[in-house]
Write a protein that holds these residues in place. Structure first.
Motif, PDB file in Angstrom:
ATOM      1  N   PRO A   1       0.850  -1.256  -0.054  1.00  0.00           N
ATOM      2  CA  PRO A   1       0.066   0.176  -0.018  1.00  0.00           C
ATOM      3  C   PRO A   1       1.015   1.454  -0.022  1.00  0.00           C
ATOM      4  O   PRO A   1       0.296   2.397  -0.265  1.00  0.00           O
ATOM      5  N   LEU A   2       2.149   1.193   0.334  1.00  0.00           N
ATOM      6  CA  LEU A   2       2.706   2.621   0.380  1.00  0.00           C
ATOM      7  C   LEU A   2       3.572   2.653  -1.007  1.00  0.00           C
ATOM      8  O   LEU A   2       4.186   3.596  -1.523  1.00  0.00           O
TER       9      LEU A   2
ATOM     10  N   PRO B   1      -1.208   2.927  -3.290  1.00  0.00           N
ATOM     11  CA  PRO B   1      -2.109   3.043  -2.257  1.00  0.00           C
ATOM     12  C   PRO B   1      -3.624   3.337  -2.610  1.00  0.00           C
ATOM     13  O   PRO B   1      -4.134   3.139  -1.910  1.00  0.00           O
ATOM     14  N   THR B   2      -3.891   3.849  -3.823  1.00  0.00           N
ATOM     15  CA  THR B   2      -5.108   4.007  -4.180  1.00  0.00           C
ATOM     16  C   THR B   2      -5.489   3.423  -5.518  1.00  0.00           C
ATOM     17  O   THR B   2      -4.716   3.209  -6.283  1.00  0.00           O
TER      18      THR B   2
ATOM     19  N   ARG C   1       2.337  12.876   2.701  1.00  0.00           N
ATOM     20  CA  ARG C   1       2.365  11.779   1.820  1.00  0.00           C
ATOM     21  C   ARG C   1       3.714  11.159   1.582  1.00  0.00           C
ATOM     22  O   ARG C   1       3.923  10.065   1.492  1.00  0.00           O
TER      23      ARG C   1
ATOM     24  N   ALA D   1      -1.910   4.096   5.071  1.00  0.00           N
ATOM     25  CA  ALA D   1      -1.780   3.034   4.064  1.00  0.00           C
ATOM     26  C   ALA D   1      -1.709   1.811   4.500  1.00  0.00           C
ATOM     27  O   ALA D   1      -2.056   0.802   3.817  1.00  0.00           O
TER      28      ALA D   1
END
Lengths: 583, 192
Positions: free
Chosen positions: A256-257, A260-261, B38, B55
């Motif tokens: 997810p890093l 992430p989206t 971020r 995340a």
């Protein structure tokens, strides 16, 4: 396939094709030394690079000289990448004090990144320091992709030259690929990815206080979570754009890093295919007949799109073993359902399957889901796209020159059928070209099949297989296919970070890269020296739907003849067993 | 060959500076200026302490918390220093065992009738998935509500606040952020 999955596919591919044409034209212009007006600001960078590297951009090279430069550069890159990994413990920017990488893993990784495969036997966050990731791996992400683009342009140029002894200048092609294509696109993509939450930090791992302490292995209690970070966005951008695929973290773009989206996922997916798709237009532009590039792209899409649908359907159908436990596998507004093992919730089935097919079609090899946990048929689609030789989009530059080789075979076969001398793009195809094209097709095939046979018939090779039964065989077959065709993705259950697999897969990657590239350059040299043959009544037009079908036929028949028996032993028998288990 | 090697060394050095140093540093500088939070990993902070990353998921097993996906990381579940999936093929016996274990754990608490959402009994690709599907959240509402002694409607309201949909209605899947949701539930408790 659900309506939403179909909509996502159509929108994604439409955006891709919409952008590929202008990018292809821009790339072709940059390689011809006349970049588009609003990209002229990059020219001073190009000139500075020539000066710093001591390159005479007006020098023309024979195909032998061009090849020598490719090989010399590959060798120097290998030595440097190996050395940085072995010495990282005494180099700066190593905040977590990681030790030197083992010699076999460093060999494998150096070969892997130099050959644009980016197979990862190691686990990124626990093995490579930020310095190694940037100085060794990110640099190779750029340069290995640039070599692929350079060779493609050498081949394209060969079609436009007549009775010439040279095919261009490797260093000029190489530097133009970096300065005009890879670097600007990567800068833009990196920043876009950070905006979505892809991390870009040089600090050590972050300690977070857990909301609920957890019991780990050996019953020890953990109240904090160590979150590995790093300069991820900059590496991810080029690993996607350069069809490299070597992620910063162990789980690549599933982490997810690193992804992430849904939007970051779309951007990274787009970056896998955009340059290979643009290469088709750039090829057409360079040879002065855009229809030829479009025909090749049409052939690629005609293979690609049905396979996306097939993989999505297989994954959406899910695993009957779980269904028998009372698990809901149906797609509904509340869940994506299907085979969610090894997939992330934010991507679900459709974005995972689309990525899997794209990353194996293009020789990218990054993953946003674990291919090892795919259903047998979903895994079969991924594996077979690698096995057809990475020509459906394929690697940056490499996919296109691979497809041109298949086109040469296609005109040859068509020529045999009607008894005419085969021609392609105004050049007679002779015995020499056919011999070289056969090498391109045969060497990777032989490497994959012989390598798999060696692995499964030795104790060492079988020792690190994770899954029992035919799936374990698939793990080995996938590894060799991936290495031998320079893809880089894996059925990651196979413990490949052993001296045996590091060496075997390392050699497979070398063969898969250079035993394709060398014959391609030889063909380029031979074509450039030939006369132009004007199109006659007996010339087979190579931009028509008919030729597209012949080309697809050749790609699929060669792939099926080589691999059907071995696929029957792995995914096909596994599928039958899975279906039987549900009754 | 010698000349090609010498040029190769020079080219690689220049490329190392350009793509290995200048490029990542430029990205870092832009990222720090434009998206400082971020760039450092979307950390969730409270006071001086880091409570996690937006995340990255965390492991939950108490009934009053929503549970996330199964995690295959080796040292501990949701070990964000070593991401990993299970890599189990569909017929691996441990895949079935893990699902059965999760189902048994879920069913020791009050649960609704009906089938269990797929993502609740399977491990994510990264082992760090911060999300579950809305169906997986709904399946746990009764347990969380009864463990916390609040109404199911109140729990559903918090779930709604921490849900997100598809991007532009097309890309990705609807999902619920487990850590944010559990933090919010705890905050609700301390406010009462």
């Amino acid at each position: 396939m659900t309506g939403l999955a179909l909509l996502q596919l159509i929108v994604s591919v439409a955006v891709l094709l919409f952008c590929a044409q202008p990018l292809g034209v821009a790339i072709a212009k940059a390689f011809s030394g006349q970049p588009l007006r609003y990209l002229r600001f990059l020219e001073p960078v190009e000139r500075a690079a020539y000066r710093l590297c001591g390159i005479d951009p007006t020098e023309e090279m024979s195909w032998c000289r061009y090849t020598t430069c490719v090989l010399a550069f590959g060798f120097v890159s290998f030595v440097a990448t190996y050395a940085v990994q072995r010495l990282q413990f005494m180099l700066p920017a190593n905040p977590d004090a990681l030790p030197a990488v083992s010699h076999h893993s460093a060999f494998n990784t150096a070969v892997s990144f130099v050959t644009n495969t980016n197979w990862q036997g190691y686990s990124g966050e626990t093995t490579m320091s930020p310095l190694t990731q940037s100085l060794a791996l990110t640099v190779q992400n750029f340069v290995s992709a640039a070599v692929g683009l350079a060779v493609m342009f050498a081949l394209a140029r060969a079609f436009t030259r007549h009775e010439a002894s040279t095919i261009g200048n490797f260093w000029v092609d190489f530097l133009r690929a970096i300065v005009h294509v890879l670097l600007p696109l990567s800068l833009v993509l990196s920043v876009a990815l950070v905006s979505q939450g892809v991390v870009q930090s040089w600090g050590p791992a972050v300690e977070a206080r857990l909301l609920e302490p957890v019991t780990g292995e050996n019953g020890s209690l953990f109240s904090t979570q160590r979150i590995a970070v790093g300069p991820v966005a900059s590496q991810v951008a080029i690993k996607q754009l350069g069809t490299n695929g070597g992620g910063y973290f162990n789980t690549n773009s599933a982490h997810p890093l690193e992804n992430p989206t849904p939007l970051s996922n779309f951007l990274e997916w787009f970056a896998i295919l955009i340059i290979p798709a643009a290469c088709c237009f750039a090829f057409g532009e360079t040879i002065g007949d855009v229809r030829q590039g479009r025909a090749i792209l049409a052939a690629m899409l005609t293979i690609f799109l049905p396979l996306v649908v097939a993989a999505t359907m297989a994954e959406q159908a899910g695993n009957p073993v779980l269904a028998s436990l009372g698990v809901d596998l149906t797609h509904s507004p509340g869940q994506s359902g299907g085979n969610m093992e090894g997939k992330e919730t934010r991507f679900g089935i459709s974005a995972s399957a689309l990525w899997a097919v794209s990353t194996t079609a293009a020789s990218n090899g990054s993953v946003n889901s674990m291919h090892d946990s795919f259903t047998p048929l979903g895994g079969l689609v991924a594996m077979s796209l690698i096995q057809v030789g990475e020509v459906v989009f394929g690697g940056v530059g490499a996919g296109l020159y691979g497809m041109v080789i298949f086109a040469i075979v296609a005109v040859f076969v068509s020529g045999l059928m009607v008894g005419r001398t085969p021609e392609y793009l105004g050049k007679k195809i002779g015995a020499f070209e056919m011999k070289m094209a056969s090498l391109v097709i045969l060497f990777p095939c032989a490497t994959v099949l012989i390598g798999t046979a060696i692995s499964v018939s030795t104790i060492t090779g079988r020792a690190t297989i994770l899954n029992p039964g035919p799936h374990g065989f698939s793990e080995v077959l996938y590894a060799l296919s991936s290495a031998g065709n320079n893809n880089g993705s894996a059925f990651a259950g196979l413990g490949a970070n052993t001296p045996f697999y590091d060496a075997l897969l390392g050699f497979a990657m070398l063969i898969g890269r250079y035993w394709v590239m060398l014959p391609v350059l030889a063909i380029a040299g031979s074509l450039a020296s030939k006369k132009h043959v004007p199109e006659g009544a007996g010339t087979l037009p190579t931009h028509t739907p008919l030729f597209v079908m012949i080309l697809i036929g050749i790609v699929l028949v060669v792939g099926a003849l080589s691999y059907f028996p071995v696929l029957a032993l792995g995914p096909i028998v596994e599928h039958i067993r899975m279906m039987a288990s549900s009754q | 060959m010698i000349r090609a090697t010498i040029v190769s060394i020079r080219v690689l050095l220049v490329m190392t500076v350009l793509t290995g140093v200048l490029y990542p540093l430029t990205v870092t500088v832009i990222a720090r200026l434009v998206f400082p939070d971020r760039a450092e990993g979307s950390l969730i902070r409270e006071g001086g302490a880091v409570l996690g990353s937006d995340a990255i998921g965390q492991s939950f097993s108490r009934p009053e918390y929503f549970w996330g996906r199964l995690s295959a990381t080796s040292r501990m579940p949701y070990d964000a220093s070593a991401s990993s999936g299970t890599n189990y093929g569909p017929l691996h016996p441990d895949l079935k065992k893990a699902a059965e274990g999760r189902i048994a754990a879920l069913k020791t608490h009050p649960v609704p009738d009906g089938a269990i959402p797929a993502d609740l009994v399977t491990a994510s690709a990264s082992g760090l998935d911060p999300h579950i599907s809305p169906a997986a959240a709904e399946y746990q509402v009764r347990r969380v509500a009864s463990a916390r002694g609040i109404s199911e409607e109140a729990v559903r309201e918090v779930v709604r606040l921490h849900s997100s949909g598809r991007f532009l209605g097309i890309l990705g899947e609807p999902r619920v952020h487990v850590l944010r949701l559990n933090l919010a539930l705890d905050r609700m408790k301390s406010e009462r």
